[in-house]
Write a protein that holds these residues in place. Structure first.
Motif, short mmCIF file in Angstrom:
data_model
loop_
_atom_site.label_atom_id
_atom_site.label_comp_id
_atom_site.label_asym_id
_atom_site.label_seq_id
_atom_site.Cartn_x
_atom_site.Cartn_y
_atom_site.Cartn_z
N PHE A 71 44.17 53.52 41.88
CA PHE A 71 44.64 54.23 43.17
C PHE A 71 45.01 53.18 44.07
CE2 PHE A 71 44.18 56.21 47.27
CZ PHE A 71 45.29 57.39 47.03
N VAL A 72 44.02 52.11 44.29
CA VAL A 72 44.34 51.12 45.03
C VAL A 72 45.62 50.24 44.70
CG1 VAL A 72 43.50 48.99 46.30
CG2 VAL A 72 42.13 51.10 46.17
N TYR A 73 45.36 49.80 43.40
CA TYR A 73 46.69 48.78 42.78
C TYR A 73 47.83 49.62 43.06
CZ TYR A 73 48.77 46.11 39.68
OH TYR A 73 49.70 45.32 38.87
N ALA A 74 48.01 50.90 43.07
CA ALA A 74 49.44 51.61 43.04
C ALA A 74 49.93 51.65 44.57
CB ALA A 74 49.10 53.21 42.71
N LEU A 75 48.94 51.28 45.35
CA LEU A 75 49.23 50.97 47.01
C LEU A 75 49.60 49.63 47.23
CD1 LEU A 75 46.33 53.03 48.71
CD2 LEU A 75 48.92 53.71 48.67
N SER B 239 46.73 37.46 40.98
CA SER B 239 45.74 36.80 40.60
C SER B 239 44.46 37.59 40.95
CB SER B 239 45.59 35.34 41.09
OG SER B 239 45.77 35.54 42.53
N VAL B 240 44.09 37.61 42.26
CA VAL B 240 42.87 38.13 42.65
C VAL B 240 42.44 39.72 42.31
CG1 VAL B 240 42.83 36.58 44.41
CG2 VAL B 240 43.68 38.57 44.97
N PHE B 241 43.59 40.56 42.41
CA PHE B 241 43.27 42.03 41.79
C PHE B 241 42.79 42.01 40.35
CE2 PHE B 241 45.81 42.64 45.76
CZ PHE B 241 45.23 43.59 46.22
N GLU B 242 43.51 41.32 39.61
CA GLU B 242 43.08 41.30 38.30
C GLU B 242 41.95 40.53 38.28
OE1 GLU B 242 45.16 39.45 34.49
OE2 GLU B 242 46.48 40.53 35.65
N ALA B 243 41.48 39.35 38.73
CA ALA B 243 40.17 38.96 38.65
C ALA B 243 39.06 39.75 39.40
CB ALA B 243 40.27 37.45 39.45
N TRP B 244 39.46 40.39 40.16
CA TRP B 244 38.17 41.36 40.70
C TRP B 244 37.97 42.57 39.58
CZ3 TRP B 244 37.72 46.52 41.52
CH2 TRP B 244 36.60 47.04 42.01
N MET B 245 38.95 42.80 39.21
CA MET B 245 38.87 44.20 38.29
C MET B 245 38.09 43.66 36.91
SD MET B 245 40.14 45.66 35.35
CE MET B 245 41.80 44.87 34.96
N ILE B 246 38.45 42.41 36.37
CA ILE B 246 37.78 42.04 35.08
C ILE B 246 36.30 41.81 35.60
CG2 ILE B 246 37.78 40.34 33.56
CD1 ILE B 246 40.74 39.88 33.92
N THR B 247 35.90 41.09 36.49
CA THR B 247 34.39 40.84 36.80
C THR B 247 33.79 42.29 37.29
OG1 THR B 247 34.98 38.73 38.04
CG2 THR B 247 32.91 39.71 38.26
N GLU B 248 34.40 43.04 37.69
CA GLU B 248 33.67 44.35 38.06
C GLU B 248 33.51 45.05 36.78
OE1 GLU B 248 31.94 46.87 40.84
OE2 GLU B 248 32.44 44.85 40.89
N TYR B 249 34.49 45.06 35.93
CA TYR B 249 34.49 45.79 34.78
C TYR B 249 33.21 45.18 34.19
CZ TYR B 249 35.61 47.52 30.02
OH TYR B 249 35.86 48.14 28.61
N HIS B 250 32.89 43.89 33.72
CA HIS B 250 31.70 43.48 33.01
C HIS B 250 30.45 43.69 33.83
CE1 HIS B 250 34.61 41.75 29.96
NE2 HIS B 250 34.86 40.79 30.72
#
Length: 423
Positions: A54-58, A154-165
């Protein structure tokens, strides 16, 4: 319906069919496996993906809304010379290249959520500067826009991957590969709706500044949601205990970037995404040139063509999602190799085509490959790049890409009559 409307309808139906197939396949697999062992984990995975997308869509809406109107405002409302417009565009890429080496490192050290909020602030400033007729303010806007683009990729994907793990969702039904595919799908759907909304705002207010104000609203909304819903994560688990020195950060980044696998990723992404950016610049001119050469002086339906390209991109991402259900994760590299080969072939064929419809189909193939590329490349980067330097490496990968685009774009010239492309 004309040719382009028919093709758009076909692509829409194809995407809807793929969504239905994917949904039914997921339900069938769930019934065969029985009740999940950890319902709490499944609920957390669904909630995590929903909130992130949802945030990524915005944030991507903020980018898509203003893209089609930036040149028109510079050229027709600000009355700037073509050379000045070109310099403004180039300054954005130069800013992106200059910020690439350190933006991600700062995000890894001071927090990726903070960097995501910084994106919203930078892009908000870009939107506000479009209200000014001062040339220095416009250059300032392009400066912040270049930084924002680096952060977006860069940072949105980095945040998502770390949070996923951190949430330990690896064993849930929501795989990381599926999240990447849904990111691409979300981006394409947002692009289509952004085009419709942007066009409506321009017609409603009879001014091209409407989409930029809507983009500013998206930035503000995304920033608030990030602060409220997301927690902070860093590139190092001991960040809160000790602040590493500058030299240590440099050694970490240098070690990550000189990894042969990362260097190969850097080269591949630079070539593919650089070609993609050049394609974005030139596809409309290529189609227009072929149409005029055939004797047809009518205006191309650029809105419908753009929507068709987005649907093709979405179809590519859905194909990778379905593939992940049928094959093992080891197919990622083979899929990327196949995508590179098909894209190269489509580009090569497009330079030899003089038929408008055939050229359009070749471009749809290119966009489909782009849709398949992004989730697979994102998955490969997540497996190769260490988490402590993820943001820094991801942003550093933007440096050669921005340099490539600026250099190659500065060398383009009008093509001859036997080619649809500028050369």
């Amino acid at each position: 319906m004309d040719f382009y409307q028919v093709n758009l309808a076909i692509l829409v139906v194809a995407n809807m069919s793929s969504f239905i197939y994917h949904h039914r396949s997921q339900n069938h697999k769930q019934r065969r496996r029985g009740i999940p062992q950890d319902e709490q984990s499944e609920t957390a995975a669904t909630k995590f993906q929903r909130e992130f997308l949802f945030v990524y869509a915005l944030v991507v809406a903020a980018d898509w809304l203003q893209g089609p109107y930036t040149y028109a405002i510079y050229k027709y409302e600000k009355k700037l010379e073509e050379h000045t417009v070109a310099l403004l565009y180039a300054s954005g890429f130069v800013s992106g290249a200059a910020s690439a080496p350190f933006a991600g490192q700062l995000a890894d050290h001071y927090g990726r959520r903070a960097a995501c909020v910084a994106y919203c602030i930078c892009y908000g400033i870009t939107c506000l500067t479009m209200l000014s007729r001062n040339l220095y303010a416009l250059y300032l806007g392009r400066f912040f826009g270049g930084i924002a683009t680096t952060l977006l990729f860069s940072v949105f994907e980095a945040w998502m991957i770390t949070e996923y793990h951190l949430l330990q969702l690896d064993e849930s039904r929501v795989s990381l590969s599926q999240v990447f595919a849904n990111m691409t799908t979300t981006s394409t759907i947002t692009a289509i709706f952004s085009g419709i909304i942007g066009n409506g705002l321009v017609q409603c207010f009879d001014a091209r500044l409407g989409p930029f104000l809507a983009s500013l609203v998206c930035c503000i909304g995304a920033g608030v949601l990030i602060l409220v819903m997301w927690r902070e994560n860093y590139g190092s688990v001991d960040k809160s205990k000790k602040t590493p020195g500058v030299q240590k950060l440099k050694r970490r980044m240098l070690g990550a970037l000189t990894n042969p696998k990362v260097m190969a990723l850097n080269f591949a992404s630079c070539c593919f995404e650089g070609s993609m950016y050049l394609f974005v610049f030139f596809w409309s001119a290529a189609l227009k040139r072929v149409r005029v050469k055939s004797g047809n002086q009518d205006e191309l339906p650029f809105g419908i063509i753009f929507s068709s390209f987005m649907c093709s991109m979405m179809a590519g991402s859905r194909i990778t999602a379905i593939q992940d259900q049928l094959y093992s994760k080891d197919s990622t590299l083979n899929t990327l190799m196949f995508v590179f080969a098909i894209t190269s072939g489509a580009f090569a064929i497009s330079t030899m085509l003089d038929h408008e419809y055939m050229l359009f189909w070749a471009f749809c193939v290119v966009e489909g490959c782009v849709g398949a590329y992004f989730p697979k490349m994102a998955l490969m980067k997540s497996n190769i790049v260490d988490d402590y330097a993820r943001g820094g490496v991801y942003s550093a990968l933007r440096l050669p890409l921005n340099v490539f685009v600026v250099v190659v774009h500065s060398l383009d010239r009008d093509g001859k009559n036997n080619s649809a492309w500028p050369v």
